[in-house]
Design an enzyme around this catalytic site. Structure first.
Site, PDB file in Angstrom:
ATOM      1  N   ASP A  32      -6.550  22.233  -4.328  1.00 12.84           N
ATOM      2  CA  ASP A  32      -6.600  20.965  -5.070  1.00 12.84           C
ATOM      3  C   ASP A  32      -6.874  21.251  -6.549  1.00 12.84           C
ATOM      4  N   LEU A  34      -8.234  19.147  -8.518  1.00 13.41           N
ATOM      5  CA  LEU A  34      -9.421  18.367  -8.928  1.00 13.41           C
ATOM      6  C   LEU A  34      -9.132  17.576 -10.201  1.00 13.41           C
ATOM      7  N   ILE A  59      -0.520  22.429  -7.429  1.00  7.24           N
ATOM      8  CA  ILE A  59       0.634  22.719  -6.562  1.00  7.24           C
ATOM      9  C   ILE A  59       1.849  23.176  -7.367  1.00  7.24           C
ATOM     10  N   THR A 123       4.726   7.266   1.173  1.00  7.24           N
ATOM     11  CA  THR A 123       4.213   5.892   1.068  1.00  7.24           C
ATOM     12  C   THR A 123       5.278   4.843   1.387  1.00  7.24           C
ATOM     13  N   ASP A 124       4.826   3.680   1.832  1.00  3.53           N
ATOM     14  CA  ASP A 124       5.750   2.562   2.054  1.00  3.53           C
ATOM     15  C   ASP A 124       6.380   2.088   0.741  1.00  3.53           C
ATOM     16  N   GLU A 125       5.748   2.434  -0.397  1.00  3.27           N
ATOM     17  CA  GLU A 125       6.260   1.934  -1.682  1.00  3.27           C
ATOM     18  C   GLU A 125       7.653   2.471  -2.011  1.00  3.27           C
ATOM     19  N   TYR A 147       5.498   5.529 -10.204  1.00  3.89           N
ATOM     20  CA  TYR A 147       4.824   6.215  -9.081  1.00  3.89           C
ATOM     21  C   TYR A 147       5.739   6.280  -7.865  1.00  3.89           C
ATOM     22  N   LYS A 151       7.613   9.425  -5.824  1.00  7.10           N
ATOM     23  CA  LYS A 151       7.409   9.717  -4.397  1.00  7.10           C
ATOM     24  C   LYS A 151       8.747   9.727  -3.653  1.00  7.10           C
ATOM     25  N   ARG A 211      -0.380  -6.934   1.186  1.00 12.60           N
ATOM     26  CA  ARG A 211      -0.403  -5.511   1.513  1.00 12.60           C
ATOM     27  C   ARG A 211      -0.698  -5.356   3.006  1.00 12.60           C
ATOM     28  N   ASN A 246      -3.794 -10.370  -1.391  1.00 17.77           N
ATOM     29  CA  ASN A 246      -4.899  -9.803  -2.173  1.00 17.77           C
ATOM     30  C   ASN A 246      -6.062 -10.769  -2.335  1.00 17.77           C
ATOM     31  N   HIS A 273       5.572  -5.794 -10.274  1.00 21.81           N
ATOM     32  CA  HIS A 273       4.659  -5.855  -9.118  1.00 21.81           C
ATOM     33  C   HIS A 273       5.403  -6.158  -7.816  1.00 21.81           C
TER      34      HIS A 273
HETATM   35  P1  NAD Z   1      -5.952  10.422  -4.338  1.00 20.21           P
HETATM   36  O1  NAD Z   1      -5.507  10.032  -5.701  1.00 20.21           O
HETATM   37  O2  NAD Z   1      -7.267   9.952  -3.813  1.00 20.21           O
HETATM   38  O3  NAD Z   1      -5.986  12.019  -4.230  1.00 20.21           O
HETATM   39  C1  NAD Z   1      -4.965  12.844  -4.729  1.00 20.21           C
HETATM   40  C2  NAD Z   1      -5.459  14.288  -4.659  1.00 20.21           C
HETATM   41  O4  NAD Z   1      -4.433  15.144  -5.146  1.00 20.21           O
HETATM   42  C3  NAD Z   1      -6.707  14.537  -5.525  1.00 20.21           C
HETATM   43  O5  NAD Z   1      -7.627  15.332  -4.832  1.00 20.21           O
HETATM   44  C4  NAD Z   1      -6.150  15.294  -6.728  1.00 20.21           C
HETATM   45  O6  NAD Z   1      -7.076  16.151  -7.346  1.00 20.21           O
HETATM   46  C5  NAD Z   1      -5.012  16.056  -6.074  1.00 20.21           C
HETATM   47  N1  NAD Z   1      -3.976  16.468  -7.019  1.00 20.21           N
HETATM   48  C6  NAD Z   1      -3.378  15.695  -7.957  1.00 20.21           C
HETATM   49  N2  NAD Z   1      -2.489  16.426  -8.646  1.00 20.21           N
HETATM   50  C7  NAD Z   1      -2.525  17.678  -8.120  1.00 20.21           C
HETATM   51  C8  NAD Z   1      -1.813  18.879  -8.397  1.00 20.21           C
HETATM   52  N3  NAD Z   1      -0.887  18.929  -9.362  1.00 20.21           N
HETATM   53  N4  NAD Z   1      -2.090  19.968  -7.651  1.00 20.21           N
HETATM   54  C9  NAD Z   1      -3.030  19.932  -6.679  1.00 20.21           C
HETATM   55  N5  NAD Z   1      -3.740  18.831  -6.396  1.00 20.21           N
HETATM   56  C10 NAD Z   1      -3.481  17.711  -7.097  1.00 20.21           C
HETATM   57  O7  NAD Z   1      -4.777  10.017  -3.381  1.00 20.21           O
HETATM   58  P2  NAD Z   1      -4.742   9.426  -1.898  1.00 20.21           P
HETATM   59  O8  NAD Z   1      -4.860   7.967  -1.964  1.00 20.21           O
HETATM   60  O9  NAD Z   1      -5.647  10.225  -1.035  1.00 20.21           O
HETATM   61  O10 NAD Z   1      -3.221   9.754  -1.519  1.00 20.21           O
HETATM   62  C11 NAD Z   1      -2.877  10.998  -0.923  1.00 20.21           C
HETATM   63  C12 NAD Z   1      -1.392  10.997  -0.617  1.00 20.21           C
HETATM   64  O11 NAD Z   1      -1.079   9.912   0.248  1.00 20.21           O
HETATM   65  C13 NAD Z   1      -0.514  10.817  -1.853  1.00 20.21           C
HETATM   66  O12 NAD Z   1       0.610  11.650  -1.722  1.00 20.21           O
HETATM   67  C14 NAD Z   1      -0.117   9.346  -1.813  1.00 20.21           C
HETATM   68  O13 NAD Z   1       1.132   9.160  -2.442  1.00 20.21           O
HETATM   69  C15 NAD Z   1      -0.051   9.110  -0.329  1.00 20.21           C
HETATM   70  N6  NAD Z   1      -0.325   7.736   0.124  1.00 20.21           N
HETATM   71  C16 NAD Z   1      -1.422   7.057  -0.321  1.00 20.21           C
HETATM   72  C17 NAD Z   1      -1.684   5.770   0.176  1.00 20.21           C
HETATM   73  C18 NAD Z   1      -2.892   4.981  -0.257  1.00 20.21           C
HETATM   74  O14 NAD Z   1      -2.960   3.793   0.066  1.00 20.21           O
HETATM   75  N7  NAD Z   1      -3.864   5.559  -0.936  1.00 20.21           N
HETATM   76  C19 NAD Z   1      -0.801   5.204   1.106  1.00 20.21           C
HETATM   77  C20 NAD Z   1       0.316   5.929   1.523  1.00 20.21           C
HETATM   78  C21 NAD Z   1       0.534   7.198   1.040  1.00 20.21           C
HETATM   79  O1  DAU Z   2       1.284   1.010  -0.207  1.00 17.80           O
HETATM   80  C1  DAU Z   2       0.782   2.315  -0.323  1.00 17.80           C
HETATM   81  C2  DAU Z   2       0.283   2.528  -1.719  1.00 17.80           C
HETATM   82  O2  DAU Z   2      -0.910   1.764  -1.835  1.00 17.80           O
HETATM   83  C3  DAU Z   2       0.031   3.969  -2.089  1.00 17.80           C
HETATM   84  O3  DAU Z   2       1.241   4.674  -2.061  1.00 17.80           O
HETATM   85  C4  DAU Z   2      -0.599   4.075  -3.478  1.00 17.80           C
HETATM   86  O4  DAU Z   2      -0.933   5.424  -3.764  1.00 17.80           O
HETATM   87  C5  DAU Z   2      -1.844   3.226  -3.500  1.00 17.80           C
HETATM   88  O5  DAU Z   2      -2.391   3.241  -4.810  1.00 17.80           O
HETATM   89  C6  DAU Z   2      -1.539   1.802  -3.075  1.00 17.80           C
HETATM   90  O6  DAU Z   2      -0.716   1.126  -4.063  1.00 17.80           O
HETATM   91  P1  DAU Z   2      -0.961  -0.401  -4.475  1.00 17.80           P
HETATM   92  O7  DAU Z   2      -0.401  -0.607  -5.816  1.00 17.80           O
HETATM   93  O8  DAU Z   2      -0.546  -1.314  -3.389  1.00 17.80           O
HETATM   94  O9  DAU Z   2      -2.568  -0.359  -4.489  1.00 17.80           O
HETATM   95  P2  DAU Z   2      -3.643  -0.940  -5.519  1.00 17.80           P
HETATM   96  O10 DAU Z   2      -4.984  -0.747  -4.866  1.00 17.80           O
HETATM   97  O11 DAU Z   2      -3.456  -0.436  -6.895  1.00 17.80           O
HETATM   98  O12 DAU Z   2      -3.313  -2.493  -5.520  1.00 17.80           O
HETATM   99  C7  DAU Z   2      -3.297  -3.242  -4.313  1.00 17.80           C
HETATM  100  C8  DAU Z   2      -2.891  -4.655  -4.668  1.00 17.80           C
HETATM  101  O13 DAU Z   2      -3.941  -5.259  -5.440  1.00 17.80           O
HETATM  102  C9  DAU Z   2      -1.658  -4.736  -5.552  1.00 17.80           C
HETATM  103  O14 DAU Z   2      -0.918  -5.897  -5.207  1.00 17.80           O
HETATM  104  C10 DAU Z   2      -2.211  -4.894  -6.963  1.00 17.80           C
HETATM  105  C11 DAU Z   2      -3.488  -5.679  -6.731  1.00 17.80           C
HETATM  106  N1  DAU Z   2      -4.587  -5.394  -7.690  1.00 17.80           N
HETATM  107  C12 DAU Z   2      -4.968  -4.104  -7.874  1.00 17.80           C
HETATM  108  C13 DAU Z   2      -5.973  -3.807  -8.762  1.00 17.80           C
HETATM  109  C14 DAU Z   2      -6.391  -2.367  -8.981  1.00 17.80           C
HETATM  110  C15 DAU Z   2      -5.230  -6.446  -8.334  1.00 17.80           C
HETATM  111  O15 DAU Z   2      -4.900  -7.624  -8.136  1.00 17.80           O
HETATM  112  N2  DAU Z   2      -6.230  -6.143  -9.204  1.00 17.80           N
HETATM  113  C16 DAU Z   2      -6.626  -4.870  -9.464  1.00 17.80           C
HETATM  114  O16 DAU Z   2      -7.535  -4.659 -10.291  1.00 17.80           O
END
Ligand code: NAD
Ligand code: DAU
Length: 334
Positions: A32, A34, A59, A123-125, A147, A151, A211, A246, A273
């Site tokens: 990682d 970090l 990476i 991700t579903d996005e 983003y 992906k 969501r 939301n 959005h």
């Molecule tokens: P996060 O932002 O909490 O963590 C990302 C991690 O990747 C961190 O530890 C960061 O230090 C590391 N990282 C970033 N750039 C790097 C690099 N160049 N080399 C090595 N390490 C690096 O993210 P998360 O929410 O845990 O998401 C993890 C994965 O799951 C991502 O690929 C994201 O697209 C996917 N995902 C997230 C969600 C969600 O809702 N959070 C949903 C679906 C998929």
């Molecule tokens: O769907 C999976 C994705 O979910 C992941 O791939 C992404 O890494 C993760 O960040 C997340 O994306 P979203 O954009 O859906 O998540 P976020 O928490 O940023 O926002 C969730 C919803 O809430 C979105 O409709 C935007 C809204 N929002 C978010 C923030 C941060 C607000 O209304 N106010 C806010 O301050």
């Protein structure tokens, strides 16, 4: 199994690491970079475990990746490493391209050279927004944000390596995760911590965006299923059992924290959005996966975790996060 987990110090990766070590007896090496989102604190309880090792590297650094594969004796790579916050990708997409696309291509080359199993966490996005119905793995890719575009590009690379080079690579696409250890730039931890501190709750636009919430341990277990049982070249969607607008999520957090509704502040909407996400998970269910945590129970548990773990969030709220918060919300919440 011996696994190299890239991005394992982040939110979902740290849960996956814990599950593989504790429930499967794997030997795990986390690699990682970090970044602001990656924290060794997320893995604090695993430090000292002889089956766990941590390497601080990026990476996109091919030499470091090869060295990590060798020192781990890795049989598989699971890639969580990414820039993950949509709002940050709108401010600047460069880190997203470097990590999410270039970094993934480095890992794919390394997996090929070492003949490893490879799982890409996605991700579903990548499917974009859906007003009605639900996305399947055959839905076309239509990402809206920098983003999600990065992906989607990574996913296409993964599939090309499976098709062209015969790499044993699969993709797991999750819906919105929530739970302990999520960095408070994302909706749920941001709202929980703001509500606990009596700070305003910035809802984008009308707050009616929907969501599809999945508890992080459910997604981690779906990824584990894909790692062990997934077919090369295949995509597996893992959507949570509940969808919620939301504004309802925010209202529930207000109830659970005892804050006041007057904290809600409707602010300028996120550009581009996505209105609604929804994933069907039939294919991963055929591998034996079922989500275990309903949103009603998971959100209460999550609020409780943030309430009880100030050691985890206090350093974040006094560091880089403050600058980010000011850039993202400053004038809207002043
Ligand atoms: P996060 O932002 O909490 O963590 C990302 C991690 O990747 C961190 O530890 C960061 O230090 C590391 N990282 C970033 N750039 C790097 C690099 N160049 N080399 C090595 N390490 C690096 O993210 P998360 O929410 O845990 O998401 C993890 C994965 O799951 C991502 O690929 C994201 O697209 C996917 N995902 C997230 C969600 C969600 O809702 N959070 C949903 C679906 C998929
Ligand atoms: O769907 C999976 C994705 O979910 C992941 O791939 C992404 O890494 C993760 O960040 C997340 O994306 P979203 O954009 O859906 O998540 P976020 O928490 O940023 O926002 C969730 C919803 O809430 C979105 O409709 C935007 C809204 N929002 C978010 C923030 C941060 C607000 O209304 N106010 C806010 O301050």
């Amino acid at each position: 199994m011996r696994i190299l987990i890239c991005g394992g110090a982040g939110f979902i990766g740290s849960h996956f690491t814990r599950i593989r070590l504790r429930e499967h007896g794997d030997r795990v090496t986390v690699l990682d970079k970090l970044t602001y989102a990656g924290r060794e604190e997320n893995l604090r309880d695993l430090a000292g475990d002889p089956a766990f090792n941590f390497i601080h590297a990026a990476i996109e650094d091919a030499e470091a990746v090869h060295a990590a594969i060798e020192s781990a004796g890795a049989e598989a790579i699971v890639n969580f490493a990414a820039e993950t916050h949509v709002d940050r990708s709108i401010s600047s997409s460069q880190d997203f391209v470097a990590t999410n696309i270039v970094g993934t291509s480095v890992l794919l080359d390394a997996a090929l050279a070492h003949k490893l199993r490879y799982v890409q966490v996605s991700t579903d996005e990548v499917y974009g927004s859906i007003e009605q119905g639900t996305f399947t793995e055959d839905s076309p890719l239509a990402p809206s944000s920098p983003y999600s575009a990065s992906k989607a590009a990574a996913d296409l690379l993964v599939q090309s390596y499976a098709c062209t080079h015969g790499l044993s690579a699969s993709i797991a696409r999750g819906s919105n995760n929530y739970g302990p250890y999520q960095y408070p730039e994302k909706l749920i931890p941001l709202m929980v911590l703001n509500a606990m501190h009596g700070q305003r709750l910035p809802v984008y636009g009308d707050g009616l965006q929907v969501r599809n919430w999945i508890h992080v341990t459910d997604f981690a277990r779906a990824i584990a299923c894909v790692l062990m049982e997934g077919a090369p070249g295949e995509v597996y969607n893992a959507g949570g059992p509940d969808e919620c607008p939301n504004i309802q999520v925010v209202r529930r957090i207000i109830e659970l924290t005892g804050a006041g509704e007057d904290l809600i502040e409707h602010v300028r909407d996120r550009p581009g959005h996505d209105r609604r996400y929804s994933l069907s998970s039939g294919r991963v269910k055929e591998l034996g996966w079922e989500p275990q945590v309903r949103f009603a129970e998971g959100i209460a548990e999550t609020v409780g975790w943030y309430r009880d773990n100030e050691w985890w969030w206090q350093p974040i709220r006094s560091g880089e996060y403050l600058d980010y918060y000011e850039r993202q919300y400053g004038s809207a919440l002043r």
